[in-house]
Design a protein around this motif. Sequence first.
Motif, PDB file in Angstrom:
ATOM      1  N   VAL A   1     -10.026 159.160  75.602  1.00 13.63           N
ATOM      2  CA  VAL A   1      -9.575 157.902  76.192  1.00 13.63           C
ATOM      3  C   VAL A   1      -9.638 156.765  75.171  1.00 13.63           C
ATOM      4  O   VAL A   1      -8.728 155.922  75.105  1.00 13.63           O
ATOM      5  CB  VAL A   1     -10.403 157.574  77.449  1.00 13.63           C
ATOM      6  N   ASP A   2     -10.672 156.713  74.353  1.00 13.54           N
ATOM      7  CA  ASP A   2     -10.823 155.630  73.371  1.00 13.54           C
ATOM      8  C   ASP A   2      -9.565 155.450  72.519  1.00 13.54           C
ATOM      9  O   ASP A   2      -9.054 154.334  72.364  1.00 13.54           O
ATOM     10  CB  ASP A   2     -12.011 155.918  72.437  1.00 13.54           C
ATOM     11  N   HIS A  45      -2.594 150.147  79.832  1.00 11.55           N
ATOM     12  CA  HIS A  45      -3.745 149.789  78.992  1.00 11.55           C
ATOM     13  C   HIS A  45      -4.924 149.372  79.862  1.00 11.55           C
ATOM     14  O   HIS A  45      -6.071 149.776  79.623  1.00 11.55           O
ATOM     15  CB  HIS A  45      -3.368 148.651  78.034  1.00 11.55           C
ATOM     16  N   ASP A  46      -4.652 148.592  80.899  1.00 14.67           N
ATOM     17  CA  ASP A  46      -5.720 148.146  81.793  1.00 14.67           C
ATOM     18  C   ASP A  46      -6.366 149.341  82.496  1.00 14.67           C
ATOM     19  O   ASP A  46      -7.597 149.408  82.624  1.00 14.67           O
ATOM     20  CB  ASP A  46      -5.156 147.172  82.824  1.00 14.67           C
ATOM     21  N   LEU A  47      -5.547 150.294  82.946  1.00 13.45           N
ATOM     22  CA  LEU A  47      -6.068 151.476  83.630  1.00 13.45           C
ATOM     23  C   LEU A  47      -6.968 152.300  82.704  1.00 13.45           C
ATOM     24  O   LEU A  47      -8.094 152.654  83.059  1.00 13.45           O
ATOM     25  CB  LEU A  47      -4.900 152.335  84.126  1.00 13.45           C
ATOM     26  N   PHE A  48      -6.481 152.583  81.497  1.00 11.91           N
ATOM     27  CA  PHE A  48      -7.258 153.374  80.551  1.00 11.91           C
ATOM     28  C   PHE A  48      -8.515 152.616  80.093  1.00 11.91           C
ATOM     29  O   PHE A  48      -9.575 153.224  79.885  1.00 11.91           O
ATOM     30  CB  PHE A  48      -6.391 153.746  79.346  1.00 11.91           C
ATOM     31  N   LYS A  64     -15.983 152.662  82.234  1.00 13.96           N
ATOM     32  CA  LYS A  64     -16.801 153.465  83.152  1.00 13.96           C
ATOM     33  C   LYS A  64     -17.519 154.603  82.422  1.00 13.96           C
ATOM     34  O   LYS A  64     -18.145 155.453  83.061  1.00 13.96           O
ATOM     35  CB  LYS A  64     -15.924 154.038  84.269  1.00 13.96           C
ATOM     36  N   GLY A  65     -17.383 154.638  81.093  1.00  8.75           N
ATOM     37  CA  GLY A  65     -18.104 155.647  80.325  1.00  8.75           C
ATOM     38  C   GLY A  65     -17.305 156.862  79.935  1.00  8.75           C
ATOM     39  O   GLY A  65     -17.861 157.870  79.491  1.00  8.75           O
ATOM     40  N   VAL A  77     -11.017 156.598  87.745  1.00  7.64           N
ATOM     41  CA  VAL A  77     -10.711 155.213  88.094  1.00  7.64           C
ATOM     42  C   VAL A  77      -9.706 155.190  89.241  1.00  7.64           C
ATOM     43  O   VAL A  77      -9.841 154.412  90.197  1.00  7.64           O
ATOM     44  CB  VAL A  77     -10.141 154.452  86.885  1.00  7.64           C
ATOM     45  N   ILE A  78      -8.686 156.042  89.157  1.00  8.97           N
ATOM     46  CA  ILE A  78      -7.658 156.078  90.199  1.00  8.97           C
ATOM     47  C   ILE A  78      -8.254 156.477  91.547  1.00  8.97           C
ATOM     48  O   ILE A  78      -7.911 155.918  92.590  1.00  8.97           O
ATOM     49  CB  ILE A  78      -6.537 157.042  89.791  1.00  8.97           C
ATOM     50  N   ARG A  79      -9.182 157.442  91.493  1.00  3.17           N
ATOM     51  CA  ARG A  79      -9.822 157.867  92.752  1.00  3.17           C
ATOM     52  C   ARG A  79     -10.628 156.753  93.392  1.00  3.17           C
ATOM     53  O   ARG A  79     -10.777 156.691  94.598  1.00  3.17           O
ATOM     54  CB  ARG A  79     -10.757 159.059  92.477  1.00  3.17           C
TER      55      ARG A  79
END
Length: 272
Positions: free
Chosen positions: A220-221, A248-251, A257-258, A270-272
Amino acid sequence: MAEIKKVSVLGLGRMGSALAAALVGEGHDVTVWNRTPKTLPGTKSAATPEEAFEAADVVVTCLTTYDVQQPLLSKNIKTLVNLTSGTPEQARATARWAQDNGVEYVDGVIMAVPQQIGTPGAKILYSGQREHHVLHAFGEPVHLGEDAGMAALHDLALLGVMWSAFAGYLQAVALLGTEGVTPQQFTPMAVKFLNEMGLLLPEMGEETQHRVYETDVSAVDINVSGLRMLADTAAQQGVDAALPEALHDLFRRAQQKGHGAHSIASVIEVIR
């Protein structure tokens, strides 16, 4: 050929007209109704929805919205095959209405354009009653369970993939177009890339199922950094950057969140 049925079709837009024509082609006795009177070869026209209901063993609805459909429904319908697009909850509410009024109910969605109706290329996703042979006139029926809302839920999920892919393609075409690259030059590369990405979906699905996201490929980074570059480049090239900014905001939220060292699949947390 399937047993000949008396079928009424409500809604004669492009898709409804294609459905009615397919039923005629299968030899069914077809009555049609449309808010604006319209005739179709091989069918009989009803003056009112009630007249259409009385003429049929099966009623197929293909209307613009559930809000248009609901006032038309009647307990005089024997079997309702609803192909009106809507939400899962709208489908379930209609199923409850059908049960309360002694109406057999099938809720379906059409994964095809009107020109494909009646061919194997048309997939009809449906839920509710297990089998209804009228659907075979339209294409290949795919049953998704007794829960009437499942067809609509699958429809929206699949369309979500489509809308996201199309929007990404259009973003790319607009971006490259600022430097004179034509769609004809770029599209073969995009098609090949999308086909390759599709091969990764089964593995990604497994990761989301088991919630195991360790990776040595693309964390993800690095995708957060890449999306930042894409959004900045879009803005610099004078192209709307709303789509890459949203991604970008989603990722970035997944990163916060780690999940920075985890695979792209971890974004689902995040989506869940």
